[in-house]
Design an enzyme around this catalytic site. Structure first.
Site, PDB file in Angstrom:
ATOM      1  N   ASP A   1       4.128   1.659  -1.064  1.00  0.00           N
ATOM      2  CA  ASP A   1       5.218   1.021  -1.800  1.00  0.00           C
ATOM      3  C   ASP A   1       5.803  -0.164  -1.053  1.00  0.00           C
ATOM      4  O   ASP A   1       6.709  -0.834  -1.561  1.00  0.00           O
ATOM      5  CB  ASP A   1       6.321   2.042  -2.141  1.00  0.00           C
ATOM      6  CG  ASP A   1       6.925   2.708  -0.912  1.00  0.00           C
ATOM      7  OD1 ASP A   1       6.175   3.041   0.014  1.00  0.00           O
ATOM      8  OD2 ASP A   1       8.156   2.914  -0.897  1.00  0.00           O
TER       9      ASP A   1
ATOM     10  N   HIS B   1       6.251  -1.277   7.326  1.00  0.00           N
ATOM     11  CA  HIS B   1       5.303  -0.198   7.602  1.00  0.00           C
ATOM     12  C   HIS B   1       4.252  -0.173   6.501  1.00  0.00           C
ATOM     13  O   HIS B   1       4.327  -0.924   5.520  1.00  0.00           O
ATOM     14  CB  HIS B   1       6.010   1.148   7.738  1.00  0.00           C
ATOM     15  CG  HIS B   1       6.707   1.637   6.509  1.00  0.00           C
ATOM     16  ND1 HIS B   1       7.790   0.999   5.950  1.00  0.00           N
ATOM     17  CD2 HIS B   1       6.493   2.736   5.722  1.00  0.00           C
ATOM     18  CE1 HIS B   1       8.214   1.665   4.886  1.00  0.00           C
ATOM     19  NE2 HIS B   1       7.430   2.723   4.717  1.00  0.00           N
TER      20      HIS B   1
END
Length: 314
Positions: A67, A63
């Site tokens: 991060d 996704h």
């Protein structure tokens, strides 16, 4: 096949853990690496390993949270300076193509190799003669995928003693027998492949999940997997907080593994609130499950061979 964790933290880097990234080392199978997610400073982590970026064949993005992707532009640029000239393919949710193209264009980053970016939907996203990769949507706060990597059935082992006993000469005829073909020897005798080979072996199945609440697609992807890699951002007792933020507890991860009948569980994406001394407590929370459970640290490497998962010494 080996699994190397480059970043096992959640949300942002900490002194103990970098942001998300791991590598499936397929050197024996195809001479390449497959990367899953590429958080900030992933290429710095690679410098502390034997990984060669030029051997990266595929990168799978779960996704578009930072991060999990902020390390991509730097790694893609550096690969050009590290003798990387083979095509690299990136798979990820809708939006990854625009983000990368704008970033590379704005920074005037020129790649010296072909870059293919595939925006995926649920289903089989890659298949060749060796592997199948399936993707399913998970339950996070933005679109997020999990991946199931299936190695296809391996060819049967050649039983060289039996071949020798039947008078098969070393060379091309052995290769034909191993590939499943019957052969005719110089003296006219027919040797059947089934007479000199063992049973075909099943390949491995590895499931790598992105950030997610406990959900049915996690179980479907992990069904009968040899290894399940599942986030465990929260601990047991904070289930409501985990669900609010689209994450899982370590117990959620273990429940998915159990429901799916997966054989080994590796938990990653660990919150910075947990220090090294807390890991034993986390493992105690899932000590009642009847399968091996590991919590991954940065630079942990696991070897999978003959149905067994072994954690290697750093």
């Amino acid at each position: 096949m080996q699994i190397l964790f480059l970043g096992t933290g959640a949300g942002m880097p900490s002194k103990q853990r970098n942001t998300s990234s791991m590598i499936l080392k397929l050197l024996e199978e195809r001479g390449t690496y497959w990367m899953f997610d590429c958080g900030e400073a992933t290429q710095h982590q690679i410098l502390r390993t034997t990984i060669k970026p030029r051997k990266l064949e595929k990168i799978f993005i779960t996704h578009l949270h930072g991060d999990h992707i902020y390390g991509l532009p730097g790694l893609l640029g550096s690969r050009s300076f590290l003798a990387g000239d083979e095509q690299l393919t990136i798979y990820g949710p809708k939006g990854v193509k625009d983000w990368l193209e704008v970033t590379l264009s704005t920074s005037q980053t020129r790649l010296k190799y072909p870059l293919q970016i595939v925006e995926i939907e649920e289903g089989i996203i890659f298949e060749d003669e060796q592997f199948i990769v399936e993707a399913r949507m998970l339950e996070h706060v933005i679109p997020c995928y999990g991946y199931r990597v299936t190695q296809k059935q391996l060819p049967p082992e050649l039983l060289i003693e039996k071949a020798d006993a039947l008078g098969v000469p070393r060379g091309p005829l052995l290769r034909l027998l191993k590939s499943g073909e019957d052969v005719i020897l110089p003296d006219g005798k027919t040797v059947k492949s089934s007479d000199v080979t063992g049973q075909p072996k099943n390949g491995f199945k590895v499931t790598i999940l992105g950030d997610t609440r406990h959900c049915e697609n996690s179980i479907l992807l992990a069904k009968d997997s040899d290894i399940l890699i599942h986030e465990g951002t929260f601990d047991t007792g904070t289930e409501e907080l985990a669900r609010e933020y689209g994450h899982s507890t370590i117990t959620d991860a273990a429940n998915v593994c159990e429901s799916a009948g997966a054989k080994h569980l590796i938990v990653n994406h660990i919150s910075a609130r947990f220090m090294a001394e807390d890991l034993k407590t986390l493992l105690n929370q899932v000590s009642s499950y009847n399968f091996p459970i590991y919590i991954a640290d940065d630079f942990n490497e696991f070897n999978y061979i003959n149905g067994q998962l072994e954690k290697l010494e750093n």
